[in-house]
Scaffold this motif. Structure first.
Motif, short mmCIF file in Angstrom:
data_model
loop_
_atom_site.label_atom_id
_atom_site.label_comp_id
_atom_site.label_asym_id
_atom_site.label_seq_id
_atom_site.Cartn_x
_atom_site.Cartn_y
_atom_site.Cartn_z
N LYS A 1 34.91 42.28 53.93
CA LYS A 1 35.16 40.97 53.32
C LYS A 1 35.79 41.10 51.94
CE LYS A 1 33.08 38.70 56.68
NZ LYS A 1 33.86 37.85 57.63
N ARG A 2 35.79 42.29 51.37
CA ARG A 2 36.38 42.52 50.05
C ARG A 2 37.88 42.74 50.20
NH1 ARG A 2 31.61 46.03 49.75
NH2 ARG A 2 32.84 47.95 49.68
N TRP A 3 38.65 42.35 49.19
CA TRP A 3 40.10 42.50 49.32
C TRP A 3 40.51 43.94 49.50
CZ3 TRP A 3 43.09 45.39 46.08
CH2 TRP A 3 42.67 45.62 44.76
N THR A 4 39.76 44.85 48.90
CA THR A 4 40.09 46.27 49.05
C THR A 4 39.89 46.73 50.50
OG1 THR A 4 37.84 46.64 48.22
CG2 THR A 4 39.65 46.96 46.67
N GLY A 5 38.79 46.30 51.11
CA GLY A 5 38.54 46.67 52.50
C GLY A 5 39.52 46.02 53.46
N ILE A 6 39.87 44.76 53.18
CA ILE A 6 40.86 44.06 54.00
C ILE A 6 42.22 44.72 53.86
CG2 ILE A 6 42.02 41.86 54.41
CD1 ILE A 6 39.45 40.53 53.23
N LEU A 7 42.56 45.12 52.64
CA LEU A 7 43.82 45.83 52.41
C LEU A 7 43.87 47.12 53.22
CD1 LEU A 7 46.51 46.11 50.88
CD2 LEU A 7 45.22 47.19 49.01
N GLY B 1 35.82 49.41 41.28
CA GLY B 1 35.54 48.20 40.51
C GLY B 1 34.10 48.17 40.06
N ILE B 2 33.86 47.57 38.90
CA ILE B 2 32.51 47.40 38.39
C ILE B 2 32.46 46.13 37.56
CG2 ILE B 2 32.93 48.82 36.32
CD1 ILE B 2 30.02 49.78 36.55
N GLY B 3 31.40 45.37 37.68
CA GLY B 3 31.26 44.14 36.94
C GLY B 3 31.26 44.36 35.44
N GLY B 4 31.97 43.50 34.72
CA GLY B 4 31.98 43.57 33.26
C GLY B 4 32.98 44.54 32.66
N ARG B 5 33.77 45.22 33.49
CA ARG B 5 34.71 46.20 32.93
C ARG B 5 35.79 45.51 32.10
NH1 ARG B 5 36.60 50.19 37.19
NH2 ARG B 5 34.98 51.57 36.34
N THR B 6 36.06 46.07 30.95
CA THR B 6 37.12 45.60 30.05
C THR B 6 38.32 46.53 30.15
OG1 THR B 6 36.40 46.94 28.17
CG2 THR B 6 35.34 44.80 28.45
N THR B 7 39.40 46.16 29.48
CA THR B 7 40.54 47.08 29.42
C THR B 7 40.22 48.24 28.48
OG1 THR B 7 41.58 45.71 27.68
CG2 THR B 7 42.25 45.32 29.97
N PRO C 1 30.23 35.02 45.15
CA PRO C 1 29.83 33.97 44.21
C PRO C 1 28.66 33.13 44.69
CG PRO C 1 31.88 33.37 45.31
CD PRO C 1 31.59 34.79 45.67
N LYS C 2 28.38 33.15 45.96
CA LYS C 2 27.28 32.36 46.50
C LYS C 2 25.93 33.04 46.32
CE LYS C 2 30.20 29.32 48.10
NZ LYS C 2 30.43 28.08 47.32
N THR C 3 25.92 34.38 46.34
CA THR C 3 24.66 35.12 46.30
C THR C 3 24.51 36.02 45.08
OG1 THR C 3 25.55 37.03 47.51
CG2 THR C 3 24.70 35.19 48.83
N GLY C 4 25.61 36.34 44.42
CA GLY C 4 25.57 37.30 43.32
C GLY C 4 25.52 38.73 43.79
N MET C 5 25.43 38.94 45.09
CA MET C 5 25.42 40.28 45.66
C MET C 5 26.85 40.69 46.01
SD MET C 5 22.00 39.85 48.02
CE MET C 5 21.97 41.57 48.54
N ARG C 6 26.98 41.82 46.68
CA ARG C 6 28.32 42.34 47.00
C ARG C 6 28.70 41.97 48.43
NH1 ARG C 6 30.19 48.73 46.40
NH2 ARG C 6 32.38 48.28 45.87
N LEU D 1 35.58 35.40 43.63
CA LEU D 1 36.44 34.94 44.71
C LEU D 1 35.68 34.63 45.99
CD1 LEU D 1 39.37 37.52 44.32
CD2 LEU D 1 39.02 35.33 43.13
N SER D 2 36.13 33.60 46.67
CA SER D 2 35.62 33.29 48.01
C SER D 2 36.20 34.29 49.01
CB SER D 2 36.04 31.88 48.41
OG SER D 2 37.45 31.83 48.59
N GLU D 3 35.67 34.27 50.22
CA GLU D 3 36.20 35.14 51.27
C GLU D 3 37.68 34.86 51.52
OE1 GLU D 3 34.00 35.48 54.89
OE2 GLU D 3 32.05 35.43 53.87
#
Length: 218
Positions: free
Chosen positions: A31-37, A51-57, A21-26, A194-196
């Motif tokens: 640092k991503r929840w998937t990688g931490i998981l 995951g991809i930005g803007g995805r709907t159901t 959210p600070k940079t708009g980048m990835r 989400l924040s870190e």
């Protein structure tokens, strides 16, 4: 556990992709929840990011290509099989003005995704994966501060209503369920991502449920 690796596909939007959210980048993977998981679960598990930005159901976006979740899902189920678990965390993008969706509609979209996963024809030796439904993190109350457009203030209200609807759908189909908003929060700046700290909290929440389910908490 057996020697076989447990494959988990994480199917979501920009908060699964990991927008900073600070940079708009990835965020970097660690640092991503998937990688931490993945780090928390260890070598007996393989966490797949989808995951991809803007995805709907289930909505096709006339202003952004390839964002309809239900159209993307069959190919991903095939390309990542065999899968043991699919985590679905979608809904927030359904409330852009151009879709006119309500929380009940989004819950129906999640239901259609569950039905698709259950009815999909998998390859030889592949069983139907289990499903974990996650109600997405709610949109921040000060949406007017966000650089992201296309949403009205009703989206803030809808995002807080959705967990109740989605939990009922998960229960009806015997899916695991979490409310991501119980442990993670949108950044105060962009009101959506989400924040870190929230990424780590969310990863821990998923870890606890997955570990308990597949290993009895051991």
């Amino acid at each position: 556990m057996s020697d076989r690796v447990i494959n988990i596909m994480c199917f979501g939007d920009s908060n699964t992709y990991g927008v900073n959210p600070k940079t708009g980048m990835r965020y970097p993977r660690n640092k991503r929840w998937t990688g931490i998981l993945q780090e928390l679960l260890g070598k007996d598990y393989y966490v797949i990011e989808e995951g991809i930005g803007g995805r709907t159901t289930v909505w096709e976006d006339p202003l952004a290509d390839n964002r309809c979740g239900i159209k993307a899902l069959p190919m991903l189920l095939d390309s990542h099989s065999p899968l043991d678990l699919v985590i679905v965390m979608l809904g927030g993008n359904d409330w852009k003005h151009r879709f006119g969706a309500m929380p009940e509609d989004t819950a129906c979209g999640v239901e259609k995704l569950i039905k698709l996963i259950r009815s999909h024809v998998y390859g030889v030796g592949c069983s139907v994966p289990e499903i974990l439904i996650a109600a997405p993190v709610p949109i921040g109350e000060h949406l007017e501060m966000s650089p992201y457009t296309g949403f009205g203030m009703e989206a803030v209200k809808y995002s807080r209503m959705l967990p109740g609807f989605v939990e009922k759908v998960a229960e009806r189909y015997g899916c695991m369920y979490i409310n991501a908003g119980d442990v993670a929060y949108p950044d105060e700046g962009d009101q959506m991502h989400l924040s870190e700290i929230s990424h780590r909290n969310l990863a821990i929440r998923f870890f606890d449920m997955i570990k308990a389910h597949f290993e009895g908490g051991m």
